[in-house]
Design a protein around this motif. Structure first.
Motif, short mmCIF file in Angstrom:
data_model
loop_
_atom_site.label_atom_id
_atom_site.label_comp_id
_atom_site.label_asym_id
_atom_site.label_seq_id
_atom_site.Cartn_x
_atom_site.Cartn_y
_atom_site.Cartn_z
N ASP A 35 0.80 -1.22 0.00
CA ASP A 35 0.00 0.00 0.00
C ASP A 35 0.84 1.27 0.00
N THR A 36 2.09 1.18 0.40
CA THR A 36 2.87 2.40 0.57
C THR A 36 4.03 2.54 -0.40
N VAL A 37 4.54 1.43 -0.95
CA VAL A 37 5.63 1.55 -1.91
C VAL A 37 5.10 2.16 -3.20
N HIS A 38 5.92 2.94 -3.87
CA HIS A 38 5.53 3.58 -5.12
C HIS A 38 6.39 3.04 -6.26
N PRO A 39 5.89 2.03 -6.98
CA PRO A 39 6.63 1.48 -8.12
C PRO A 39 6.91 2.57 -9.14
N VAL A 40 7.98 2.39 -9.90
CA VAL A 40 8.34 3.36 -10.94
C VAL A 40 8.36 2.64 -12.28
N VAL A 41 7.54 3.11 -13.21
CA VAL A 41 7.52 2.56 -14.57
C VAL A 41 8.31 3.49 -15.49
N THR A 42 9.10 2.89 -16.37
CA THR A 42 9.92 3.66 -17.30
C THR A 42 9.54 3.33 -18.72
N PHE A 43 9.16 4.34 -19.49
CA PHE A 43 8.89 4.19 -20.91
C PHE A 43 10.05 4.82 -21.68
N TYR A 76 3.42 -3.06 -23.62
CA TYR A 76 3.60 -1.69 -24.11
C TYR A 76 4.75 -1.52 -25.11
N GLU A 77 5.55 -2.54 -25.30
CA GLU A 77 6.65 -2.43 -26.26
C GLU A 77 6.10 -2.29 -27.68
N ASN A 78 6.63 -1.31 -28.40
CA ASN A 78 6.22 -0.99 -29.77
C ASN A 78 4.81 -0.41 -29.87
N LYS A 79 4.22 -0.04 -28.74
CA LYS A 79 3.02 0.76 -28.77
C LYS A 79 3.44 2.22 -28.97
N ILE A 80 2.49 3.12 -29.13
CA ILE A 80 2.83 4.50 -29.46
C ILE A 80 2.12 5.51 -28.57
N ILE A 231 7.26 6.17 -30.73
CA ILE A 231 7.17 4.74 -30.44
C ILE A 231 7.82 4.40 -29.10
N ILE A 232 7.17 3.54 -28.34
CA ILE A 232 7.72 3.06 -27.07
C ILE A 232 8.66 1.88 -27.37
N LYS A 233 9.96 2.11 -27.26
CA LYS A 233 10.93 1.04 -27.53
C LYS A 233 10.86 -0.05 -26.47
N SER A 234 10.69 0.36 -25.23
CA SER A 234 10.62 -0.61 -24.14
C SER A 234 9.90 0.01 -22.96
N ALA A 235 9.38 -0.86 -22.10
CA ALA A 235 8.73 -0.42 -20.86
C ALA A 235 9.16 -1.36 -19.75
N THR A 236 9.60 -0.81 -18.64
CA THR A 236 10.03 -1.60 -17.50
C THR A 236 9.43 -1.02 -16.23
N VAL A 237 9.43 -1.82 -15.17
CA VAL A 237 8.89 -1.33 -13.90
C VAL A 237 9.74 -1.85 -12.75
N ASP A 238 9.98 -0.98 -11.79
CA ASP A 238 10.69 -1.34 -10.56
C ASP A 238 9.69 -1.30 -9.41
N THR A 239 9.42 -2.47 -8.82
CA THR A 239 8.48 -2.55 -7.70
C THR A 239 9.20 -2.59 -6.36
N PHE A 240 10.51 -2.42 -6.39
CA PHE A 240 11.33 -2.37 -5.17
C PHE A 240 11.16 -3.63 -4.31
#
Length: 260
Positions: A35-43, A76-80, A231-240
């Motif tokens: 509930d308190t961690v804030h994941p970070v998504v990178t496009f 999300y890869e190769n989406k726009i 174009i989104i080349k890649s998408a990643t997420v860090d959930t710590f």
């Protein structure tokens, strides 16, 4: 009872107590952390750079869990970044500008692609108008919100179908007057890096000529389509290190489904 036996019993009790505290503590910490961690998504946007957004499960837990699952699946890869309107940028369509609804197998590894359980899905809308009171995140510049459909314009009474029709398309608030989305759309994150990149895309990207119908009339759309969509080349997420699991979902409303 001998002193030696008493000592052994005390050791056993102590070990059991430590194990019990550990199990309870781990579960308690995990429930609180989710509930308190804030994941970070990178496009990573081709020819532009990286955009990072912080996600807020305390406001929209199902929405955040769903976005995390989709990012991890490679959806999300190769989406726009498809286009814009006076309020926001639209992210998540394919290179042809089509909405491609995700299927359950993307977020649930126990569902096979060729099974009957692998249907196009949507998630519950986490906002006030849909009976969800905990999402007080306001729509303002840089905030991410889940795009949904509005069936009430053509068919009276389809409020639940409209409210629960979101799944993967993301709106990034860029313009003024986005506050009118408060309470009727699920805001779930905020851009923390790369807002300047989004401003450049929003303000400078050339708009494509409007598409026309078979009779030659212009197709009306509130969204201005970009002539050359980023174009989104890649998408990643860090959930710590926190495991968010799988979101609540339901089968997509029939008129929302993609043609396959």
């Amino acid at each position: 009872m001998s002193k030696k036996l008493k000592f052994i019993l005390w050791i056993v009790v102590a070990v059991v107590t430590v194990i019990a505290i550990g199990i309870f503590g781990t579960g308690f910490i995990k429930s609180k952390t989710v509930d308190t961690v804030h994941p970070v998504v990178t496009f990573d946007i081709e020819n532009y750079g990286k955009i990072k957004a912080e996600l807020y499960p305390e406001y929209a837990p199902t929405t955040v869990t769903n976005i995390i699952a989709l990012v991890k699946s490679g959806y999300y890869e190769n989406k726009i970044i498809y286009g814009k309107d006076p309020i926001c940028l639209y992210l998540g369509r394919d290179k042809d500008g089509n909405v491609v609804n995700p299927t359950v197998s993307l977020i649930n590894q126990n569902v096979a692609e060729d099974s009957d359980e692998n249907f196009e899905y949507t998630i519950p809308g986490e906002f006030h108008a849909n009976g969800y009171k905990d999402n007080t995140l306001r729509h303002e510049k840089g905030v991410l919100s889940l795009i949904r459909n509005d069936y009430t314009q053509s068919v009276t009474g389809l409020y639940q179908e409209s409210y629960n029709s979101g799944n993967s398309q993301i709106g990034i608030m860029m313009g003024e007057n986005s506050s009118n989305l408060n309470g009727v759309y699920a805001a779930f994150g905020r851009v923390i890096e790369g807002l300047d990149i989004l401003e450049k895309i929003y303000e400078q990207n050339e708009i494509a000529e409007p598409e026309k119908n078979e009779d030659g009339t212009v197709q009306e759309s509130p969204i201005e389509k970009f002539k050359s969509a980023p174009i989104i080349k890649s998408a990643t997420v860090d959930t710590f290190g926190v495991e968010f699991g799988m979101p609540v979902y339901q089968e997509a409303f029939e008129s929302l489904k993609s043609e396959r």
